[in-house]
Write a protein that holds these residues in place. Sequence first.
Motif, PDB file in Angstrom:
ATOM      1  N   ALA A  28       0.978  -1.172  -0.174  1.00 28.22           N
ATOM      2  CA  ALA A  28      -0.089   0.181  -0.014  1.00 28.22           C
ATOM      3  C   ALA A  28       0.909   1.191  -0.070  1.00 28.22           C
ATOM      4  CB  ALA A  28      -0.823  -0.011   1.116  1.00 28.22           C
ATOM      5  N   CYS A  29       0.609   2.286  -0.862  1.00 25.17           N
ATOM      6  CA  CYS A  29       1.369   3.451  -1.145  1.00 25.17           C
ATOM      7  C   CYS A  29       1.000   4.510   0.005  1.00 25.17           C
ATOM      8  CB  CYS A  29       0.916   3.989  -2.441  1.00 25.17           C
ATOM      9  SG  CYS A  29       2.033   5.654  -2.719  1.00 25.17           S
ATOM     10  N   ASP A  73      11.648   2.365  -2.126  1.00 21.38           N
ATOM     11  CA  ASP A  73      11.595   2.693  -3.403  1.00 21.38           C
ATOM     12  C   ASP A  73      10.408   1.666  -4.294  1.00 21.38           C
ATOM     13  OD1 ASP A  73      12.956   0.232  -2.913  1.00 21.38           O
ATOM     14  OD2 ASP A  73      14.396   0.515  -4.379  1.00 21.38           O
ATOM     15  N   PHE A  74       9.421   2.243  -4.055  1.00 14.57           N
ATOM     16  CA  PHE A  74       8.159   1.442  -4.676  1.00 14.57           C
ATOM     17  C   PHE A  74       7.536   2.242  -5.808  1.00 14.57           C
ATOM     18  CE2 PHE A  74       3.468   1.198  -4.216  1.00 14.57           C
ATOM     19  CZ  PHE A  74       3.362  -0.174  -4.583  1.00 14.57           C
ATOM     20  N   THR A 160       7.985   5.930  -4.463  1.00 14.92           N
ATOM     21  CA  THR A 160       7.429   6.550  -3.464  1.00 14.92           C
ATOM     22  C   THR A 160       7.722   5.405  -2.134  1.00 14.92           C
ATOM     23  OG1 THR A 160       5.263   5.412  -3.986  1.00 14.92           O
ATOM     24  CG2 THR A 160       5.457   7.818  -4.505  1.00 14.92           C
ATOM     25  N   ARG A 161       7.088   5.766  -0.925  1.00 10.91           N
ATOM     26  CA  ARG A 161       7.234   5.047   0.133  1.00 10.91           C
ATOM     27  C   ARG A 161       5.954   4.115   0.363  1.00 10.91           C
ATOM     28  NH1 ARG A 161       9.065   6.969   5.813  1.00 10.91           N
ATOM     29  NH2 ARG A 161      10.459   5.496   5.845  1.00 10.91           N
TER      30      ARG A 161
END
Length: 316
Positions: A28-29, A73-74, A160-161
């Motif tokens: 999940a972002c 690093d997603f 994004t994390r």
Amino acid sequence: SLTSLVSPTGALKRLRSPFVGTSAQRTACLQCGYTAAIRHFTFDSLSFHLPLQTRQSLLECLLTYTHLDTIDDFNCQRCSVSKTLAQLEEQILTESSAADARRLDRTGTKGRRQGVAKAHLAKLQKERDTLLRALAENNLEDASMEKIDLLRSGTSQRPTRCTKQIMFARPPPILCVHFSRSIFHPSGQTLKNDCHVDFPEILDLTPFVTGQLETQPRQPLTKARWVPSPSTTGPDAATSTFQYRLQAVLVHRGSHSSGHFITYRRARVDQASEQWFRISDETVDPVELPQVLAAGDAYMLFYERITPQDMHLRSV
Ligand SMILES: [Zn+2]
């Protein structure tokens, strides 16, 4: 028996290995809150890499394995779509004002080139509509999106994390646990990690099994029914539905490159009782449970799922 495996039509029943279970994984972002579809994987054993410390418990391994982790690093699908959409809007604006300018300037390019520009603008508008619909319906893994270059060549997508968590969706009838004891030394040597592993006779997987699924990135995949800790006195029969009982322990004695395997296993000796045995090559000796649980250099553990009715069967 073999005949019981054949259905009246003669087809063999699909046999499921008792070692096979299913795990559920959620990513999940943290930037936009998007949770991709929870993915399910099958497994036939759990492999835990032991830490470089003198002692570790099976419970600690399970807590680490099912921990809600943060990953830096997603590449979030929703963030990519939003960014692509913003770029498309900008490009559409630029191209339509260029088209307007050409219409006003009668001496400008006409004919085929104008037609090409018009077709390109229509393509961009179609892509924009696809992305808008995908965002509105939260259907971001749709096949129609594959045709759209989401990362827009020339732009780098900023990672994004996200949070990531894995839990058990369908625990297996027999749980096989493997401990990786290899240490890869920079010199090229492989050494054995002698970390002592503590493991219980009765293992309760209930806190690690999914129930109602949660999609909020900062919330655990499933709210724990009880929080396990080394000080927990033991599983509570009323709330624990995924209880396992130790069935066998494989122990490796010696160094990484050589050594000897011994097995501890329990076997039914009569209707009401069972006995643990220590098996080393052709030597079989009866042993007591505390001796089995003290075998700290375990390499593999086998746990059998039990029902509350099985609890009366105690080792002698
Ligand atoms: Zn996102």
